[in-house]
Scaffold this active site. Structure first.
Site, mmCIF file in Angstrom:
data_model
loop_
_atom_site.group_PDB
_atom_site.id
_atom_site.type_symbol
_atom_site.label_atom_id
_atom_site.label_comp_id
_atom_site.label_asym_id
_atom_site.label_seq_id
_atom_site.Cartn_x
_atom_site.Cartn_y
_atom_site.Cartn_z
ATOM 1 N N TYR A 1 13.424 17.175 -39.822
ATOM 2 C CA TYR A 1 14.469 16.691 -38.914
ATOM 3 C C TYR A 1 15.045 17.859 -38.114
ATOM 4 O O TYR A 1 15.005 19.005 -38.554
ATOM 5 C CB TYR A 1 15.629 16.072 -39.702
ATOM 6 C CG TYR A 1 15.284 14.879 -40.541
ATOM 7 C CD1 TYR A 1 15.447 13.586 -40.051
ATOM 8 C CD2 TYR A 1 14.822 15.041 -41.845
ATOM 9 C CE1 TYR A 1 15.159 12.484 -40.838
ATOM 10 C CE2 TYR A 1 14.527 13.941 -42.633
ATOM 11 C CZ TYR A 1 14.688 12.666 -42.125
ATOM 12 O OH TYR A 1 14.391 11.579 -42.905
ATOM 13 N N ARG B 1 22.961 13.119 -43.396
ATOM 14 C CA ARG B 1 24.419 12.993 -43.245
ATOM 15 C C ARG B 1 25.137 13.681 -44.408
ATOM 16 O O ARG B 1 26.108 14.415 -44.216
ATOM 17 C CB ARG B 1 24.817 11.512 -43.214
ATOM 18 C CG ARG B 1 24.472 10.804 -41.917
ATOM 19 C CD ARG B 1 24.800 9.334 -42.021
ATOM 20 N NE ARG B 1 23.845 8.613 -42.853
ATOM 21 C CZ ARG B 1 24.172 7.578 -43.644
ATOM 22 N NH1 ARG B 1 25.420 7.191 -43.741
ATOM 23 N NH2 ARG B 1 23.235 6.962 -44.336
ATOM 24 N N ASP C 1 18.391 5.934 -39.662
ATOM 25 C CA ASP C 1 19.682 5.365 -39.288
ATOM 26 C C ASP C 1 19.626 4.812 -37.867
ATOM 27 O O ASP C 1 18.913 5.363 -37.008
ATOM 28 C CB ASP C 1 20.771 6.439 -39.349
ATOM 29 C CG ASP C 1 21.129 6.820 -40.774
ATOM 30 O OD1 ASP C 1 20.777 6.068 -41.696
ATOM 31 O OD2 ASP C 1 21.767 7.878 -40.963
ATOM 32 N N ASP D 1 28.624 10.398 -40.422
ATOM 33 C CA ASP D 1 28.218 10.818 -39.075
ATOM 34 C C ASP D 1 29.337 10.486 -38.096
ATOM 35 O O ASP D 1 30.369 9.927 -38.466
ATOM 36 C CB ASP D 1 26.890 10.171 -38.663
ATOM 37 C CG ASP D 1 26.953 8.646 -38.632
ATOM 38 O OD1 ASP D 1 28.067 8.084 -38.572
ATOM 39 O OD2 ASP D 1 25.892 8.008 -38.676
#
Length: 294
Positions: free
Chosen positions: A68, A174, A40, A82
């Site tokens: 992540y 997300r 993203d 988000d």
């Protein structure tokens, strides 16, 4: 000679993955550039960028798992999932206990179904979902299977938490944040994301754009750096010439499957398919040849 290899880029927040590809194209003056695994725009972290003939290997790297570190914030949800999106709902909540958080995170380990967010690059009817979302259109999306290999709480705070996760390709962090919030009985959004690993490529070795400019040649790793999960086969001189010319050869039988092939001087040639025969031998057929030099 056209440069070939892979750059472990540390994508900065604010750039799209395509922006990074364009940057590399301009810097190396080469058209054949691609990346493995979109990040993203607001996220940072590992983005492997393939250049030259190495772009032909992206498909073999596409299934690599990813890690992540993400921050989740309680109390509201947005249209993007988000904190960069428009707030569409708010809620009051009671701060979860650490034990409750750890139990909920552990419940995600294994196979899960996840509905992709509208703000994603998935195509439906030839159009990307985010293009429809920007027009205010919301369509039904089919759940997709994802795998969470590991998920652990790093720290918690009054308004949310930070956690580490290792997952399969196609996992939207997300959406994971939103789903975690639901299991904790509150709304939640992703408020920070950094990708710490893609396959063999680690955040600790990732290079900033400034470092790549300063060390243009050294920044490029060998093409086979993305294939460490493949077994290697070293070929004799006559065998190397044969596969480079598209011919199959006989070899010792072990496990069947894709292998990375090297010549007798240990130069990477490309990818082959090894098929065991009933005779006890195996046939090695070239699948994708990167080096055709004698």
């Amino acid at each position: 000679m056209m440069q070939t290899g892979i750059i472990n880029v540390l994508k900065p927040p604010g750039m799209t993955s395509h922006d990074v590809v364009s940057f590399v194209r301009r810097l190396y003056k080469i058209k054949r550039v691609g990346h493995a695994g979109t990040l993203d725009p607001a996220a940072a972290g590992v983005l492997p960028v393939f250049i030259g003939n190495a772009t032909r290997l992206i498909e073999y790297f596409a299934d690599a798992d990813k890690s992540y570190r993400a921050e989740l914030t309680y109390g509201f949800e947005t249209d993007t999932g988000d904190d960069t999106g428009n707030v569409i709902n708010n809620c009051s909540y009671i701060r979860p206990q650490r034990s409750e958080i750890e139990t909920v995170l552990a419940s995600f380990i294994g196979v899960n179904e996840q509905i992709p967010p509208m703000y994603s690059a998935i195509k439906v009817g030839g159009k990307k979902l985010y293009e429809l979302a920007r027009k205010g259109e919301i369509i039904e999306r089919k759940p997709r299977k994802i795998i969470i290999d590991a998920i652990t709480l790093v720290t918690e705070h009054e308004n949310g938490m930070v956690f580490d996760v290792t997952c399969s390709k196609g996992t939207y962090i997300r959406t994971l944040c939103s789903d975690i919030g639901k299991r904790l009985n509150c709304l939640a959004v992703m408020s920070f994301l950094v990708r710490t690993r893609v396959g063999e490529f680690q955040l600790e070795q990732a290079l900033t754009l400034e470092e790549i400019v300063a060390n243009k040649e050294l920044a490029v790793q060998k093409a086979d750096a993305s294939l460490k999960h493949f077994p290697a086969v070293i070929l004799a001189e006559h065998e190397s010439k044969a596969v480079k010319n598209g011919r199959s050869i006989c070899c010792n039988c072990s496990d069947s499957g894709l292998v990375k092939m090297y010549d007798w001087q240990k130069n990477f040639i490309g990818i082959g398919q090894k098929t065991c025969q009933l005779t006890g031998n195996a046939i090695l057929s070239p699948v994708k040849i990167l080096s055709t030099e004698p």
